[in-house]
Structures are given as structure tokens and as C-alpha cells.
Design a protein around this motif. Structure first.
Motif, mmCIF file in Angstrom:
data_model
loop_
_atom_site.group_PDB
_atom_site.id
_atom_site.type_symbol
_atom_site.label_atom_id
_atom_site.label_comp_id
_atom_site.label_asym_id
_atom_site.label_seq_id
_atom_site.Cartn_x
_atom_site.Cartn_y
_atom_site.Cartn_z
ATOM 1 N N LEU A 83 -3.762 48.931 -31.487
ATOM 2 C CA LEU A 83 -3.498 48.402 -30.145
ATOM 3 C C LEU A 83 -2.074 48.720 -29.695
ATOM 4 O O LEU A 83 -1.830 48.986 -28.523
ATOM 5 C CB LEU A 83 -3.776 46.899 -30.114
ATOM 6 C CG LEU A 83 -5.263 46.543 -30.195
ATOM 7 C CD1 LEU A 83 -5.446 45.086 -30.590
ATOM 8 C CD2 LEU A 83 -5.960 46.850 -28.879
ATOM 9 N N GLU A 87 -0.681 51.087 -26.457
ATOM 10 C CA GLU A 87 0.272 50.428 -25.566
ATOM 11 C C GLU A 87 -0.275 49.127 -24.991
ATOM 12 O O GLU A 87 -0.183 48.855 -23.794
ATOM 13 C CB GLU A 87 0.722 51.394 -24.460
ATOM 14 C CG GLU A 87 1.444 52.603 -25.020
ATOM 15 C CD GLU A 87 1.924 53.579 -23.964
ATOM 16 O OE1 GLU A 87 1.834 53.278 -22.760
ATOM 17 O OE2 GLU A 87 2.398 54.653 -24.372
ATOM 18 N N GLN A 88 -0.830 48.313 -25.906
ATOM 19 C CA GLN A 88 -1.322 46.983 -25.557
ATOM 20 C C GLN A 88 -0.601 45.957 -26.430
ATOM 21 O O GLN A 88 -1.176 45.395 -27.364
ATOM 22 C CB GLN A 88 -2.839 46.906 -25.769
ATOM 23 C CG GLN A 88 -3.623 47.847 -24.893
ATOM 24 C CD GLN A 88 -5.112 47.760 -25.143
ATOM 25 O OE1 GLN A 88 -5.628 46.756 -25.619
ATOM 26 N NE2 GLN A 88 -5.814 48.831 -24.826
ATOM 27 N N ALA A 91 -2.122 42.307 -27.025
ATOM 28 C CA ALA A 91 -3.275 42.299 -27.927
ATOM 29 C C ALA A 91 -2.835 42.586 -29.369
ATOM 30 O O ALA A 91 -3.373 42.011 -30.317
ATOM 31 C CB ALA A 91 -4.316 43.322 -27.471
#
Length: 124
Positions: A83, A87-88, A91
Motif C-alpha cells: 500500500l 502511495e496509500q 491504508a
């Protein structure tokens, strides 16, 4: 005056194999694990996908591993890493917090997880 290095035949063969093998690159994760059967195989293939930059495929394998063993902190560590690659950061942090919770329950150090969380928080 000339100098020669004499190598036994088997050593020459090993050197040739190493040179040929290094020129072929890394095998595809799908080729190494065409049909993963357990948590460890899904984790290993996910790691290989991650190294190749295929974060979506890695995440899919980590999610399969999670279905098989939802109490395995390595699963959530892998998910967080994938994740992060996607680029989250929010999360990724959620998954790293699960790792931290599992590791605390098992009496493991969480220092490295805390560092990963801090790194992701910088990207929020």
C-alpha cells in the motif's frame, strides 16, 4: 614470463553457469509460484511482485495470505508495504497498526513498525 591460472574443470563450469544465470535476470514471480498453496508461498510471491514494482499483484497475494492466516503479522506488514508502494499511506498505517498489535501480544519489539508508521505519517 607468462602466468597462467589453472582452474579445475568443475570450477570453470560453475563460473560459466553463474555468468549465464546472471544475464537472464530474475525469474517472474508467477513462474516461481504458479499456484501458491499456503501463506508462506503467497507471502514470498507477494514480496517478489513488490520487488518488481507490481504492487497491485503483491497486494492481491497478501490478501490471499490474510484469508489463510489472519493472525500472521507478516501478512499485514506485506500489505502495508504494498500500500505504501501504491502511495496509500493511510491504508499502509492501518496495516502497520495491526502488525504492532499482533507483535505486542506476542511480546515482540515494535520499534521498526513505529518507524514505518512515522514514515507513512509524513506522507499524509
Amino acid at each position: 614470463m607468462r602466468f597462467f591460472i589453472v582452474l579445475p574443470g568443475s570450477l570453470i563450469a560453475l563460473i560459466a553457469i553463474a555468468i549465464i544465470g546472471s544475464s537472464r535476470g530474475t525469474p517472474e514471480p508467477q513462474a516461481l509460484y504458479p499456484a501458491p498453496e499456503g501463506v508462506e508461498e503467497f507471502l514470498r510471491r507477494g514480496e517478489l511482485y513488490e520487488k518488481a514494482g507490481s504492487y497491485e499483484k503483491a497486494l492481491s497475494d497478501y490478501e490471499q495470505a490474510e484469508r489463510l492466516d489472519p493472525d500472521n503479522s507478516d501478512v499485514y506488514l506485506g500489505k502495508g508495504s504494498a500500500l505504501s508502494g501504491l502511495e496509500q499511506p493511510a491504508a499502509a498505517i492501518e496495516n502497520y497498526l495491526i502488525v504492532k498489535e499482533i507483535d505486542i501480544q506476542k511480546g515482540r519489539s515494535t520499534r521498526l513498525i513505529d518507524e514505518l508508521i512515522a514514515r507513512e505519517q509524513e506522507d499524509l
